[in-house]
Design an enzyme around this catalytic site. Structure first.
Site, PDB file in Angstrom:
ATOM      1  N   SER B 140       0.838  -1.198   0.000  1.00 57.13           N
ATOM      2  CA  SER B 140       0.000   0.000   0.000  1.00 57.13           C
ATOM      3  C   SER B 140       0.879   1.258   0.000  1.00 57.13           C
ATOM      4  CB  SER B 140      -0.946  -0.047   1.205  1.00 57.13           C
ATOM      5  OG  SER B 140      -2.042   0.808   1.021  1.00 57.13           O
ATOM      6  N   ASP B 294      -8.699  -6.351  -4.446  1.00 54.77           N
ATOM      7  CA  ASP B 294      -8.303  -5.071  -3.870  1.00 54.77           C
ATOM      8  C   ASP B 294      -9.205  -3.943  -4.362  1.00 54.77           C
ATOM      9  OD1 ASP B 294      -6.933  -2.777  -2.965  1.00 54.77           O
ATOM     10  OD2 ASP B 294      -4.997  -3.762  -3.166  1.00 54.77           O
ATOM     11  N   HIS B 323      -7.870  -5.551   0.059  1.00 55.20           N
ATOM     12  CA  HIS B 323      -6.635  -4.782   0.277  1.00 55.20           C
ATOM     13  C   HIS B 323      -6.060  -5.065   1.658  1.00 55.20           C
ATOM     14  CE1 HIS B 323      -3.798  -1.506  -0.357  1.00 55.20           C
ATOM     15  NE2 HIS B 323      -4.071  -1.089   0.872  1.00 55.20           N
TER      16      HIS B 323
END
Lengths: 347, 347
Positions: B140, B294, B323
């Site tokens: 991320s 995601d 995610h």
């Protein structure tokens, strides 16, 4: 602003049918319920060509007309008598915004999808004298109403086409809808629904619009600038010009009534909570339509319900517009929907 | 609460390195920058076994350790010298919450991903004397830092593994992150960042947590109750016990600094806005990892960037945790990541 928005000028022409005091499933009542609707085409002498199409969240009969009805379309007024009906609480039928004190605004009673369907049933049977609809269809909250019709009045629905919606909300969908609710009610100007003017709550409405924008379309619509086809330039231009522009003129109490109705929709209430039993009651020839990129009602959830419906099939449509392809901005989506509806109507 | 949260007791043991006054890319500066990090394993005499793993949004080095480091894991302290580094603004390194007036809180300067990487570069080269890292990886916002490392310091990165992140934010991702920002700043108790205590802003933090919950996991996690494995019962129990519990003790100004850093990340600034040219500079052997479900960084966007990286490959992982599989709660995700990292490290 709200007054001018919920008007014949913007959403008309539409008719209004008074249904008197209307007892709700909850035990409360709506006084002097009025249902707003628009019709196209002519009811056949045998009354067997009627199509009922209830509105979705924050939409009116007008957008259904513009997106789905016309010569050469599956919903062709030359062939069918098409009734586009506005949900209770959406501004044209009886709503928080249109009901006088002390019954309106934050005091307007909670309404369930089943209440809309019961009111529509009276309109269809008592006013138009129709015993069996050739087709009931709808997108999103319109799909919720379609499912409720097919489960509650199985003999009255010959064909059903729920599009991009579920008969019973999933935990994820309820969580998502709750974030839309919270975006509005958290605005201090909302004042628990007792705002002086709807436009005072514009900050909450904007945040609500942004959440809708972030999850209602597919990421690809933004990342490939699919909105440029409609003349929008940047993400901001699109979000303001398309999404905020849609929601900002609307009434917060109206939207919240619809959101709670959406969140809590569940046809299994017709069968003591047994979804399989409820969907098993459906007698309609049913085409369930899912949008592959739908972030509100994912394909997997729609397919799981479709498998519980006796005489049904799943049809998939793909669009970068995601759930909000429903609006009719994607020509390829519109053509695909027409194919699937024409196939069903020909059966 | 904030004081107690950003502590050795909860996130330690960690070390802190003072880097003096630090000039930011923007032209502003952080006075007496401190970078907090934790290390595992031993640096080899030739200094060629170092792995750098920067933290993601709202996480610390502790969760990286718990989720990714250990004997038998790809990141094995028996083999590698692993540096888990905390982002500027995340509470342990210099942050709005830890900086005295008049420099802290809402006055803390804006920080870019590039600033973190420049500070980390000093830590790695000046403090540890490492010229080339065996691997830089991160999930991320950690992927954003990994990309910035590989583009900005191509000779210093032998291998790279960006997971579930992008080198340049997409329009949709920026829109989504802005909704997280707005959820916090719209709380009247936020007072433009000059709240008396972080816990006063709990309503905004809760709304932020709910948005994160609705989009950070896949719908299937809720609809199949995948969270039951961790002992949570209902959706509400999970959202409160897992998501709110993660965010509520944190500082709003810290989170907002990170969110703006996330929103604006863009390695193409290293090449006058040319993303292809920027990614073309990467010399690292690169494994790009995407999570199929995601909702923050969709597969299609990750794949489009991967194709611009010379010596790279795409690896896909599937998880109902979406995610936020990054957190390490899904054993299957963890095993898949270990396989892909082990493959890369063996090359």
């Amino acid at each position: 602003m709200t007054e001018a928005y919920y008007s014949q000028k913007i959403h008309g022409p539409f008719e209004t049918q008074a249904l008197g005091d209307f007892d709700l499933v909850s035990g409360e009542k709506i006084r002097d319920l009025e249902i707003a609707y628009a019709t196209f085409g002519t009811l056949s002498p045998s009354r067997d060509n009627a199509v009922l199409f209830p509105s979705w969240y924050s939409g009116s009969s007008k957008i259904l007309e513009l997106g789905y009805v016309g010569p050469g379309r599956a919903l062709d007024p030359e062939k069918y008598f098409i009734i586009l009906v506005n949900q209770i609480g959406a501004g044209l039928s009886s709503s928080p915004s249109s009901t006088r004190a002390p019954f309106g605004a934050a005091r307007f009673p909670e309404v369930e999808i089943a209440d809309d369907v019961r009111a529509q049933y009276r309109l269809v049977t008592e006013i138009f004298g129709i015993e069996r609809l050739a087709l009931v269809l709808g997108g999103s909250m319109g799909a919720q109403q379609t499912y409720e019709w097919a489960v509650r009045f199985p003999e009255a629905v010959r064909r059903a086409a729920p599009i991009a919606g579920l008969a019973r909300g999933t935990p994820h969908n309820r969580l998502l809808v709750q974030t839309f609710i919270d975006a509005i009610v958290s605005d201090p100007a909302f004042e628990e629904g007792w705002y002086e003017r709807a436009s005072r709550v514009h900050r909450g409405l904007r945040r609500h619009a942004h959440l809708f924008a972030a999850s209602g379309f597919s990421p690809a619509l933004y990342n490939t600038r699919g909105f440029a086809e409609l003349g929008f330039t940047t993400t901001d231009d699109f979000v303001t010009g398309f999404v905020e522009n849609h929601f900002l003129p609307q009434d917060p109490n109206n939207l919240l009534l619809l959101l709670r109705k959406w969140r809590d929709a569940d046809v299994s209430r017709n069968a003591d909570g047994d979804l399989s039993a409820a969907l098993g009651r459906i007698r309609a020839d049913t085409t369930v339509i899912a949008i592959d990129e739908d972030g509100f009602f994912p394909l997997a959830d729609i397919e799981a319900e479709q498998k519980l419906i006796p005489n049904s099939r799943l049809r998939r449509v793909s669009s970068p517009w995601g759930h909000l392809a429903l609006f009719g901005a994607d020509g390829a989506y519109n053509a695909a929907i027409d194919r699937h509806l024409a196939e069903l109507l020909a059966a």
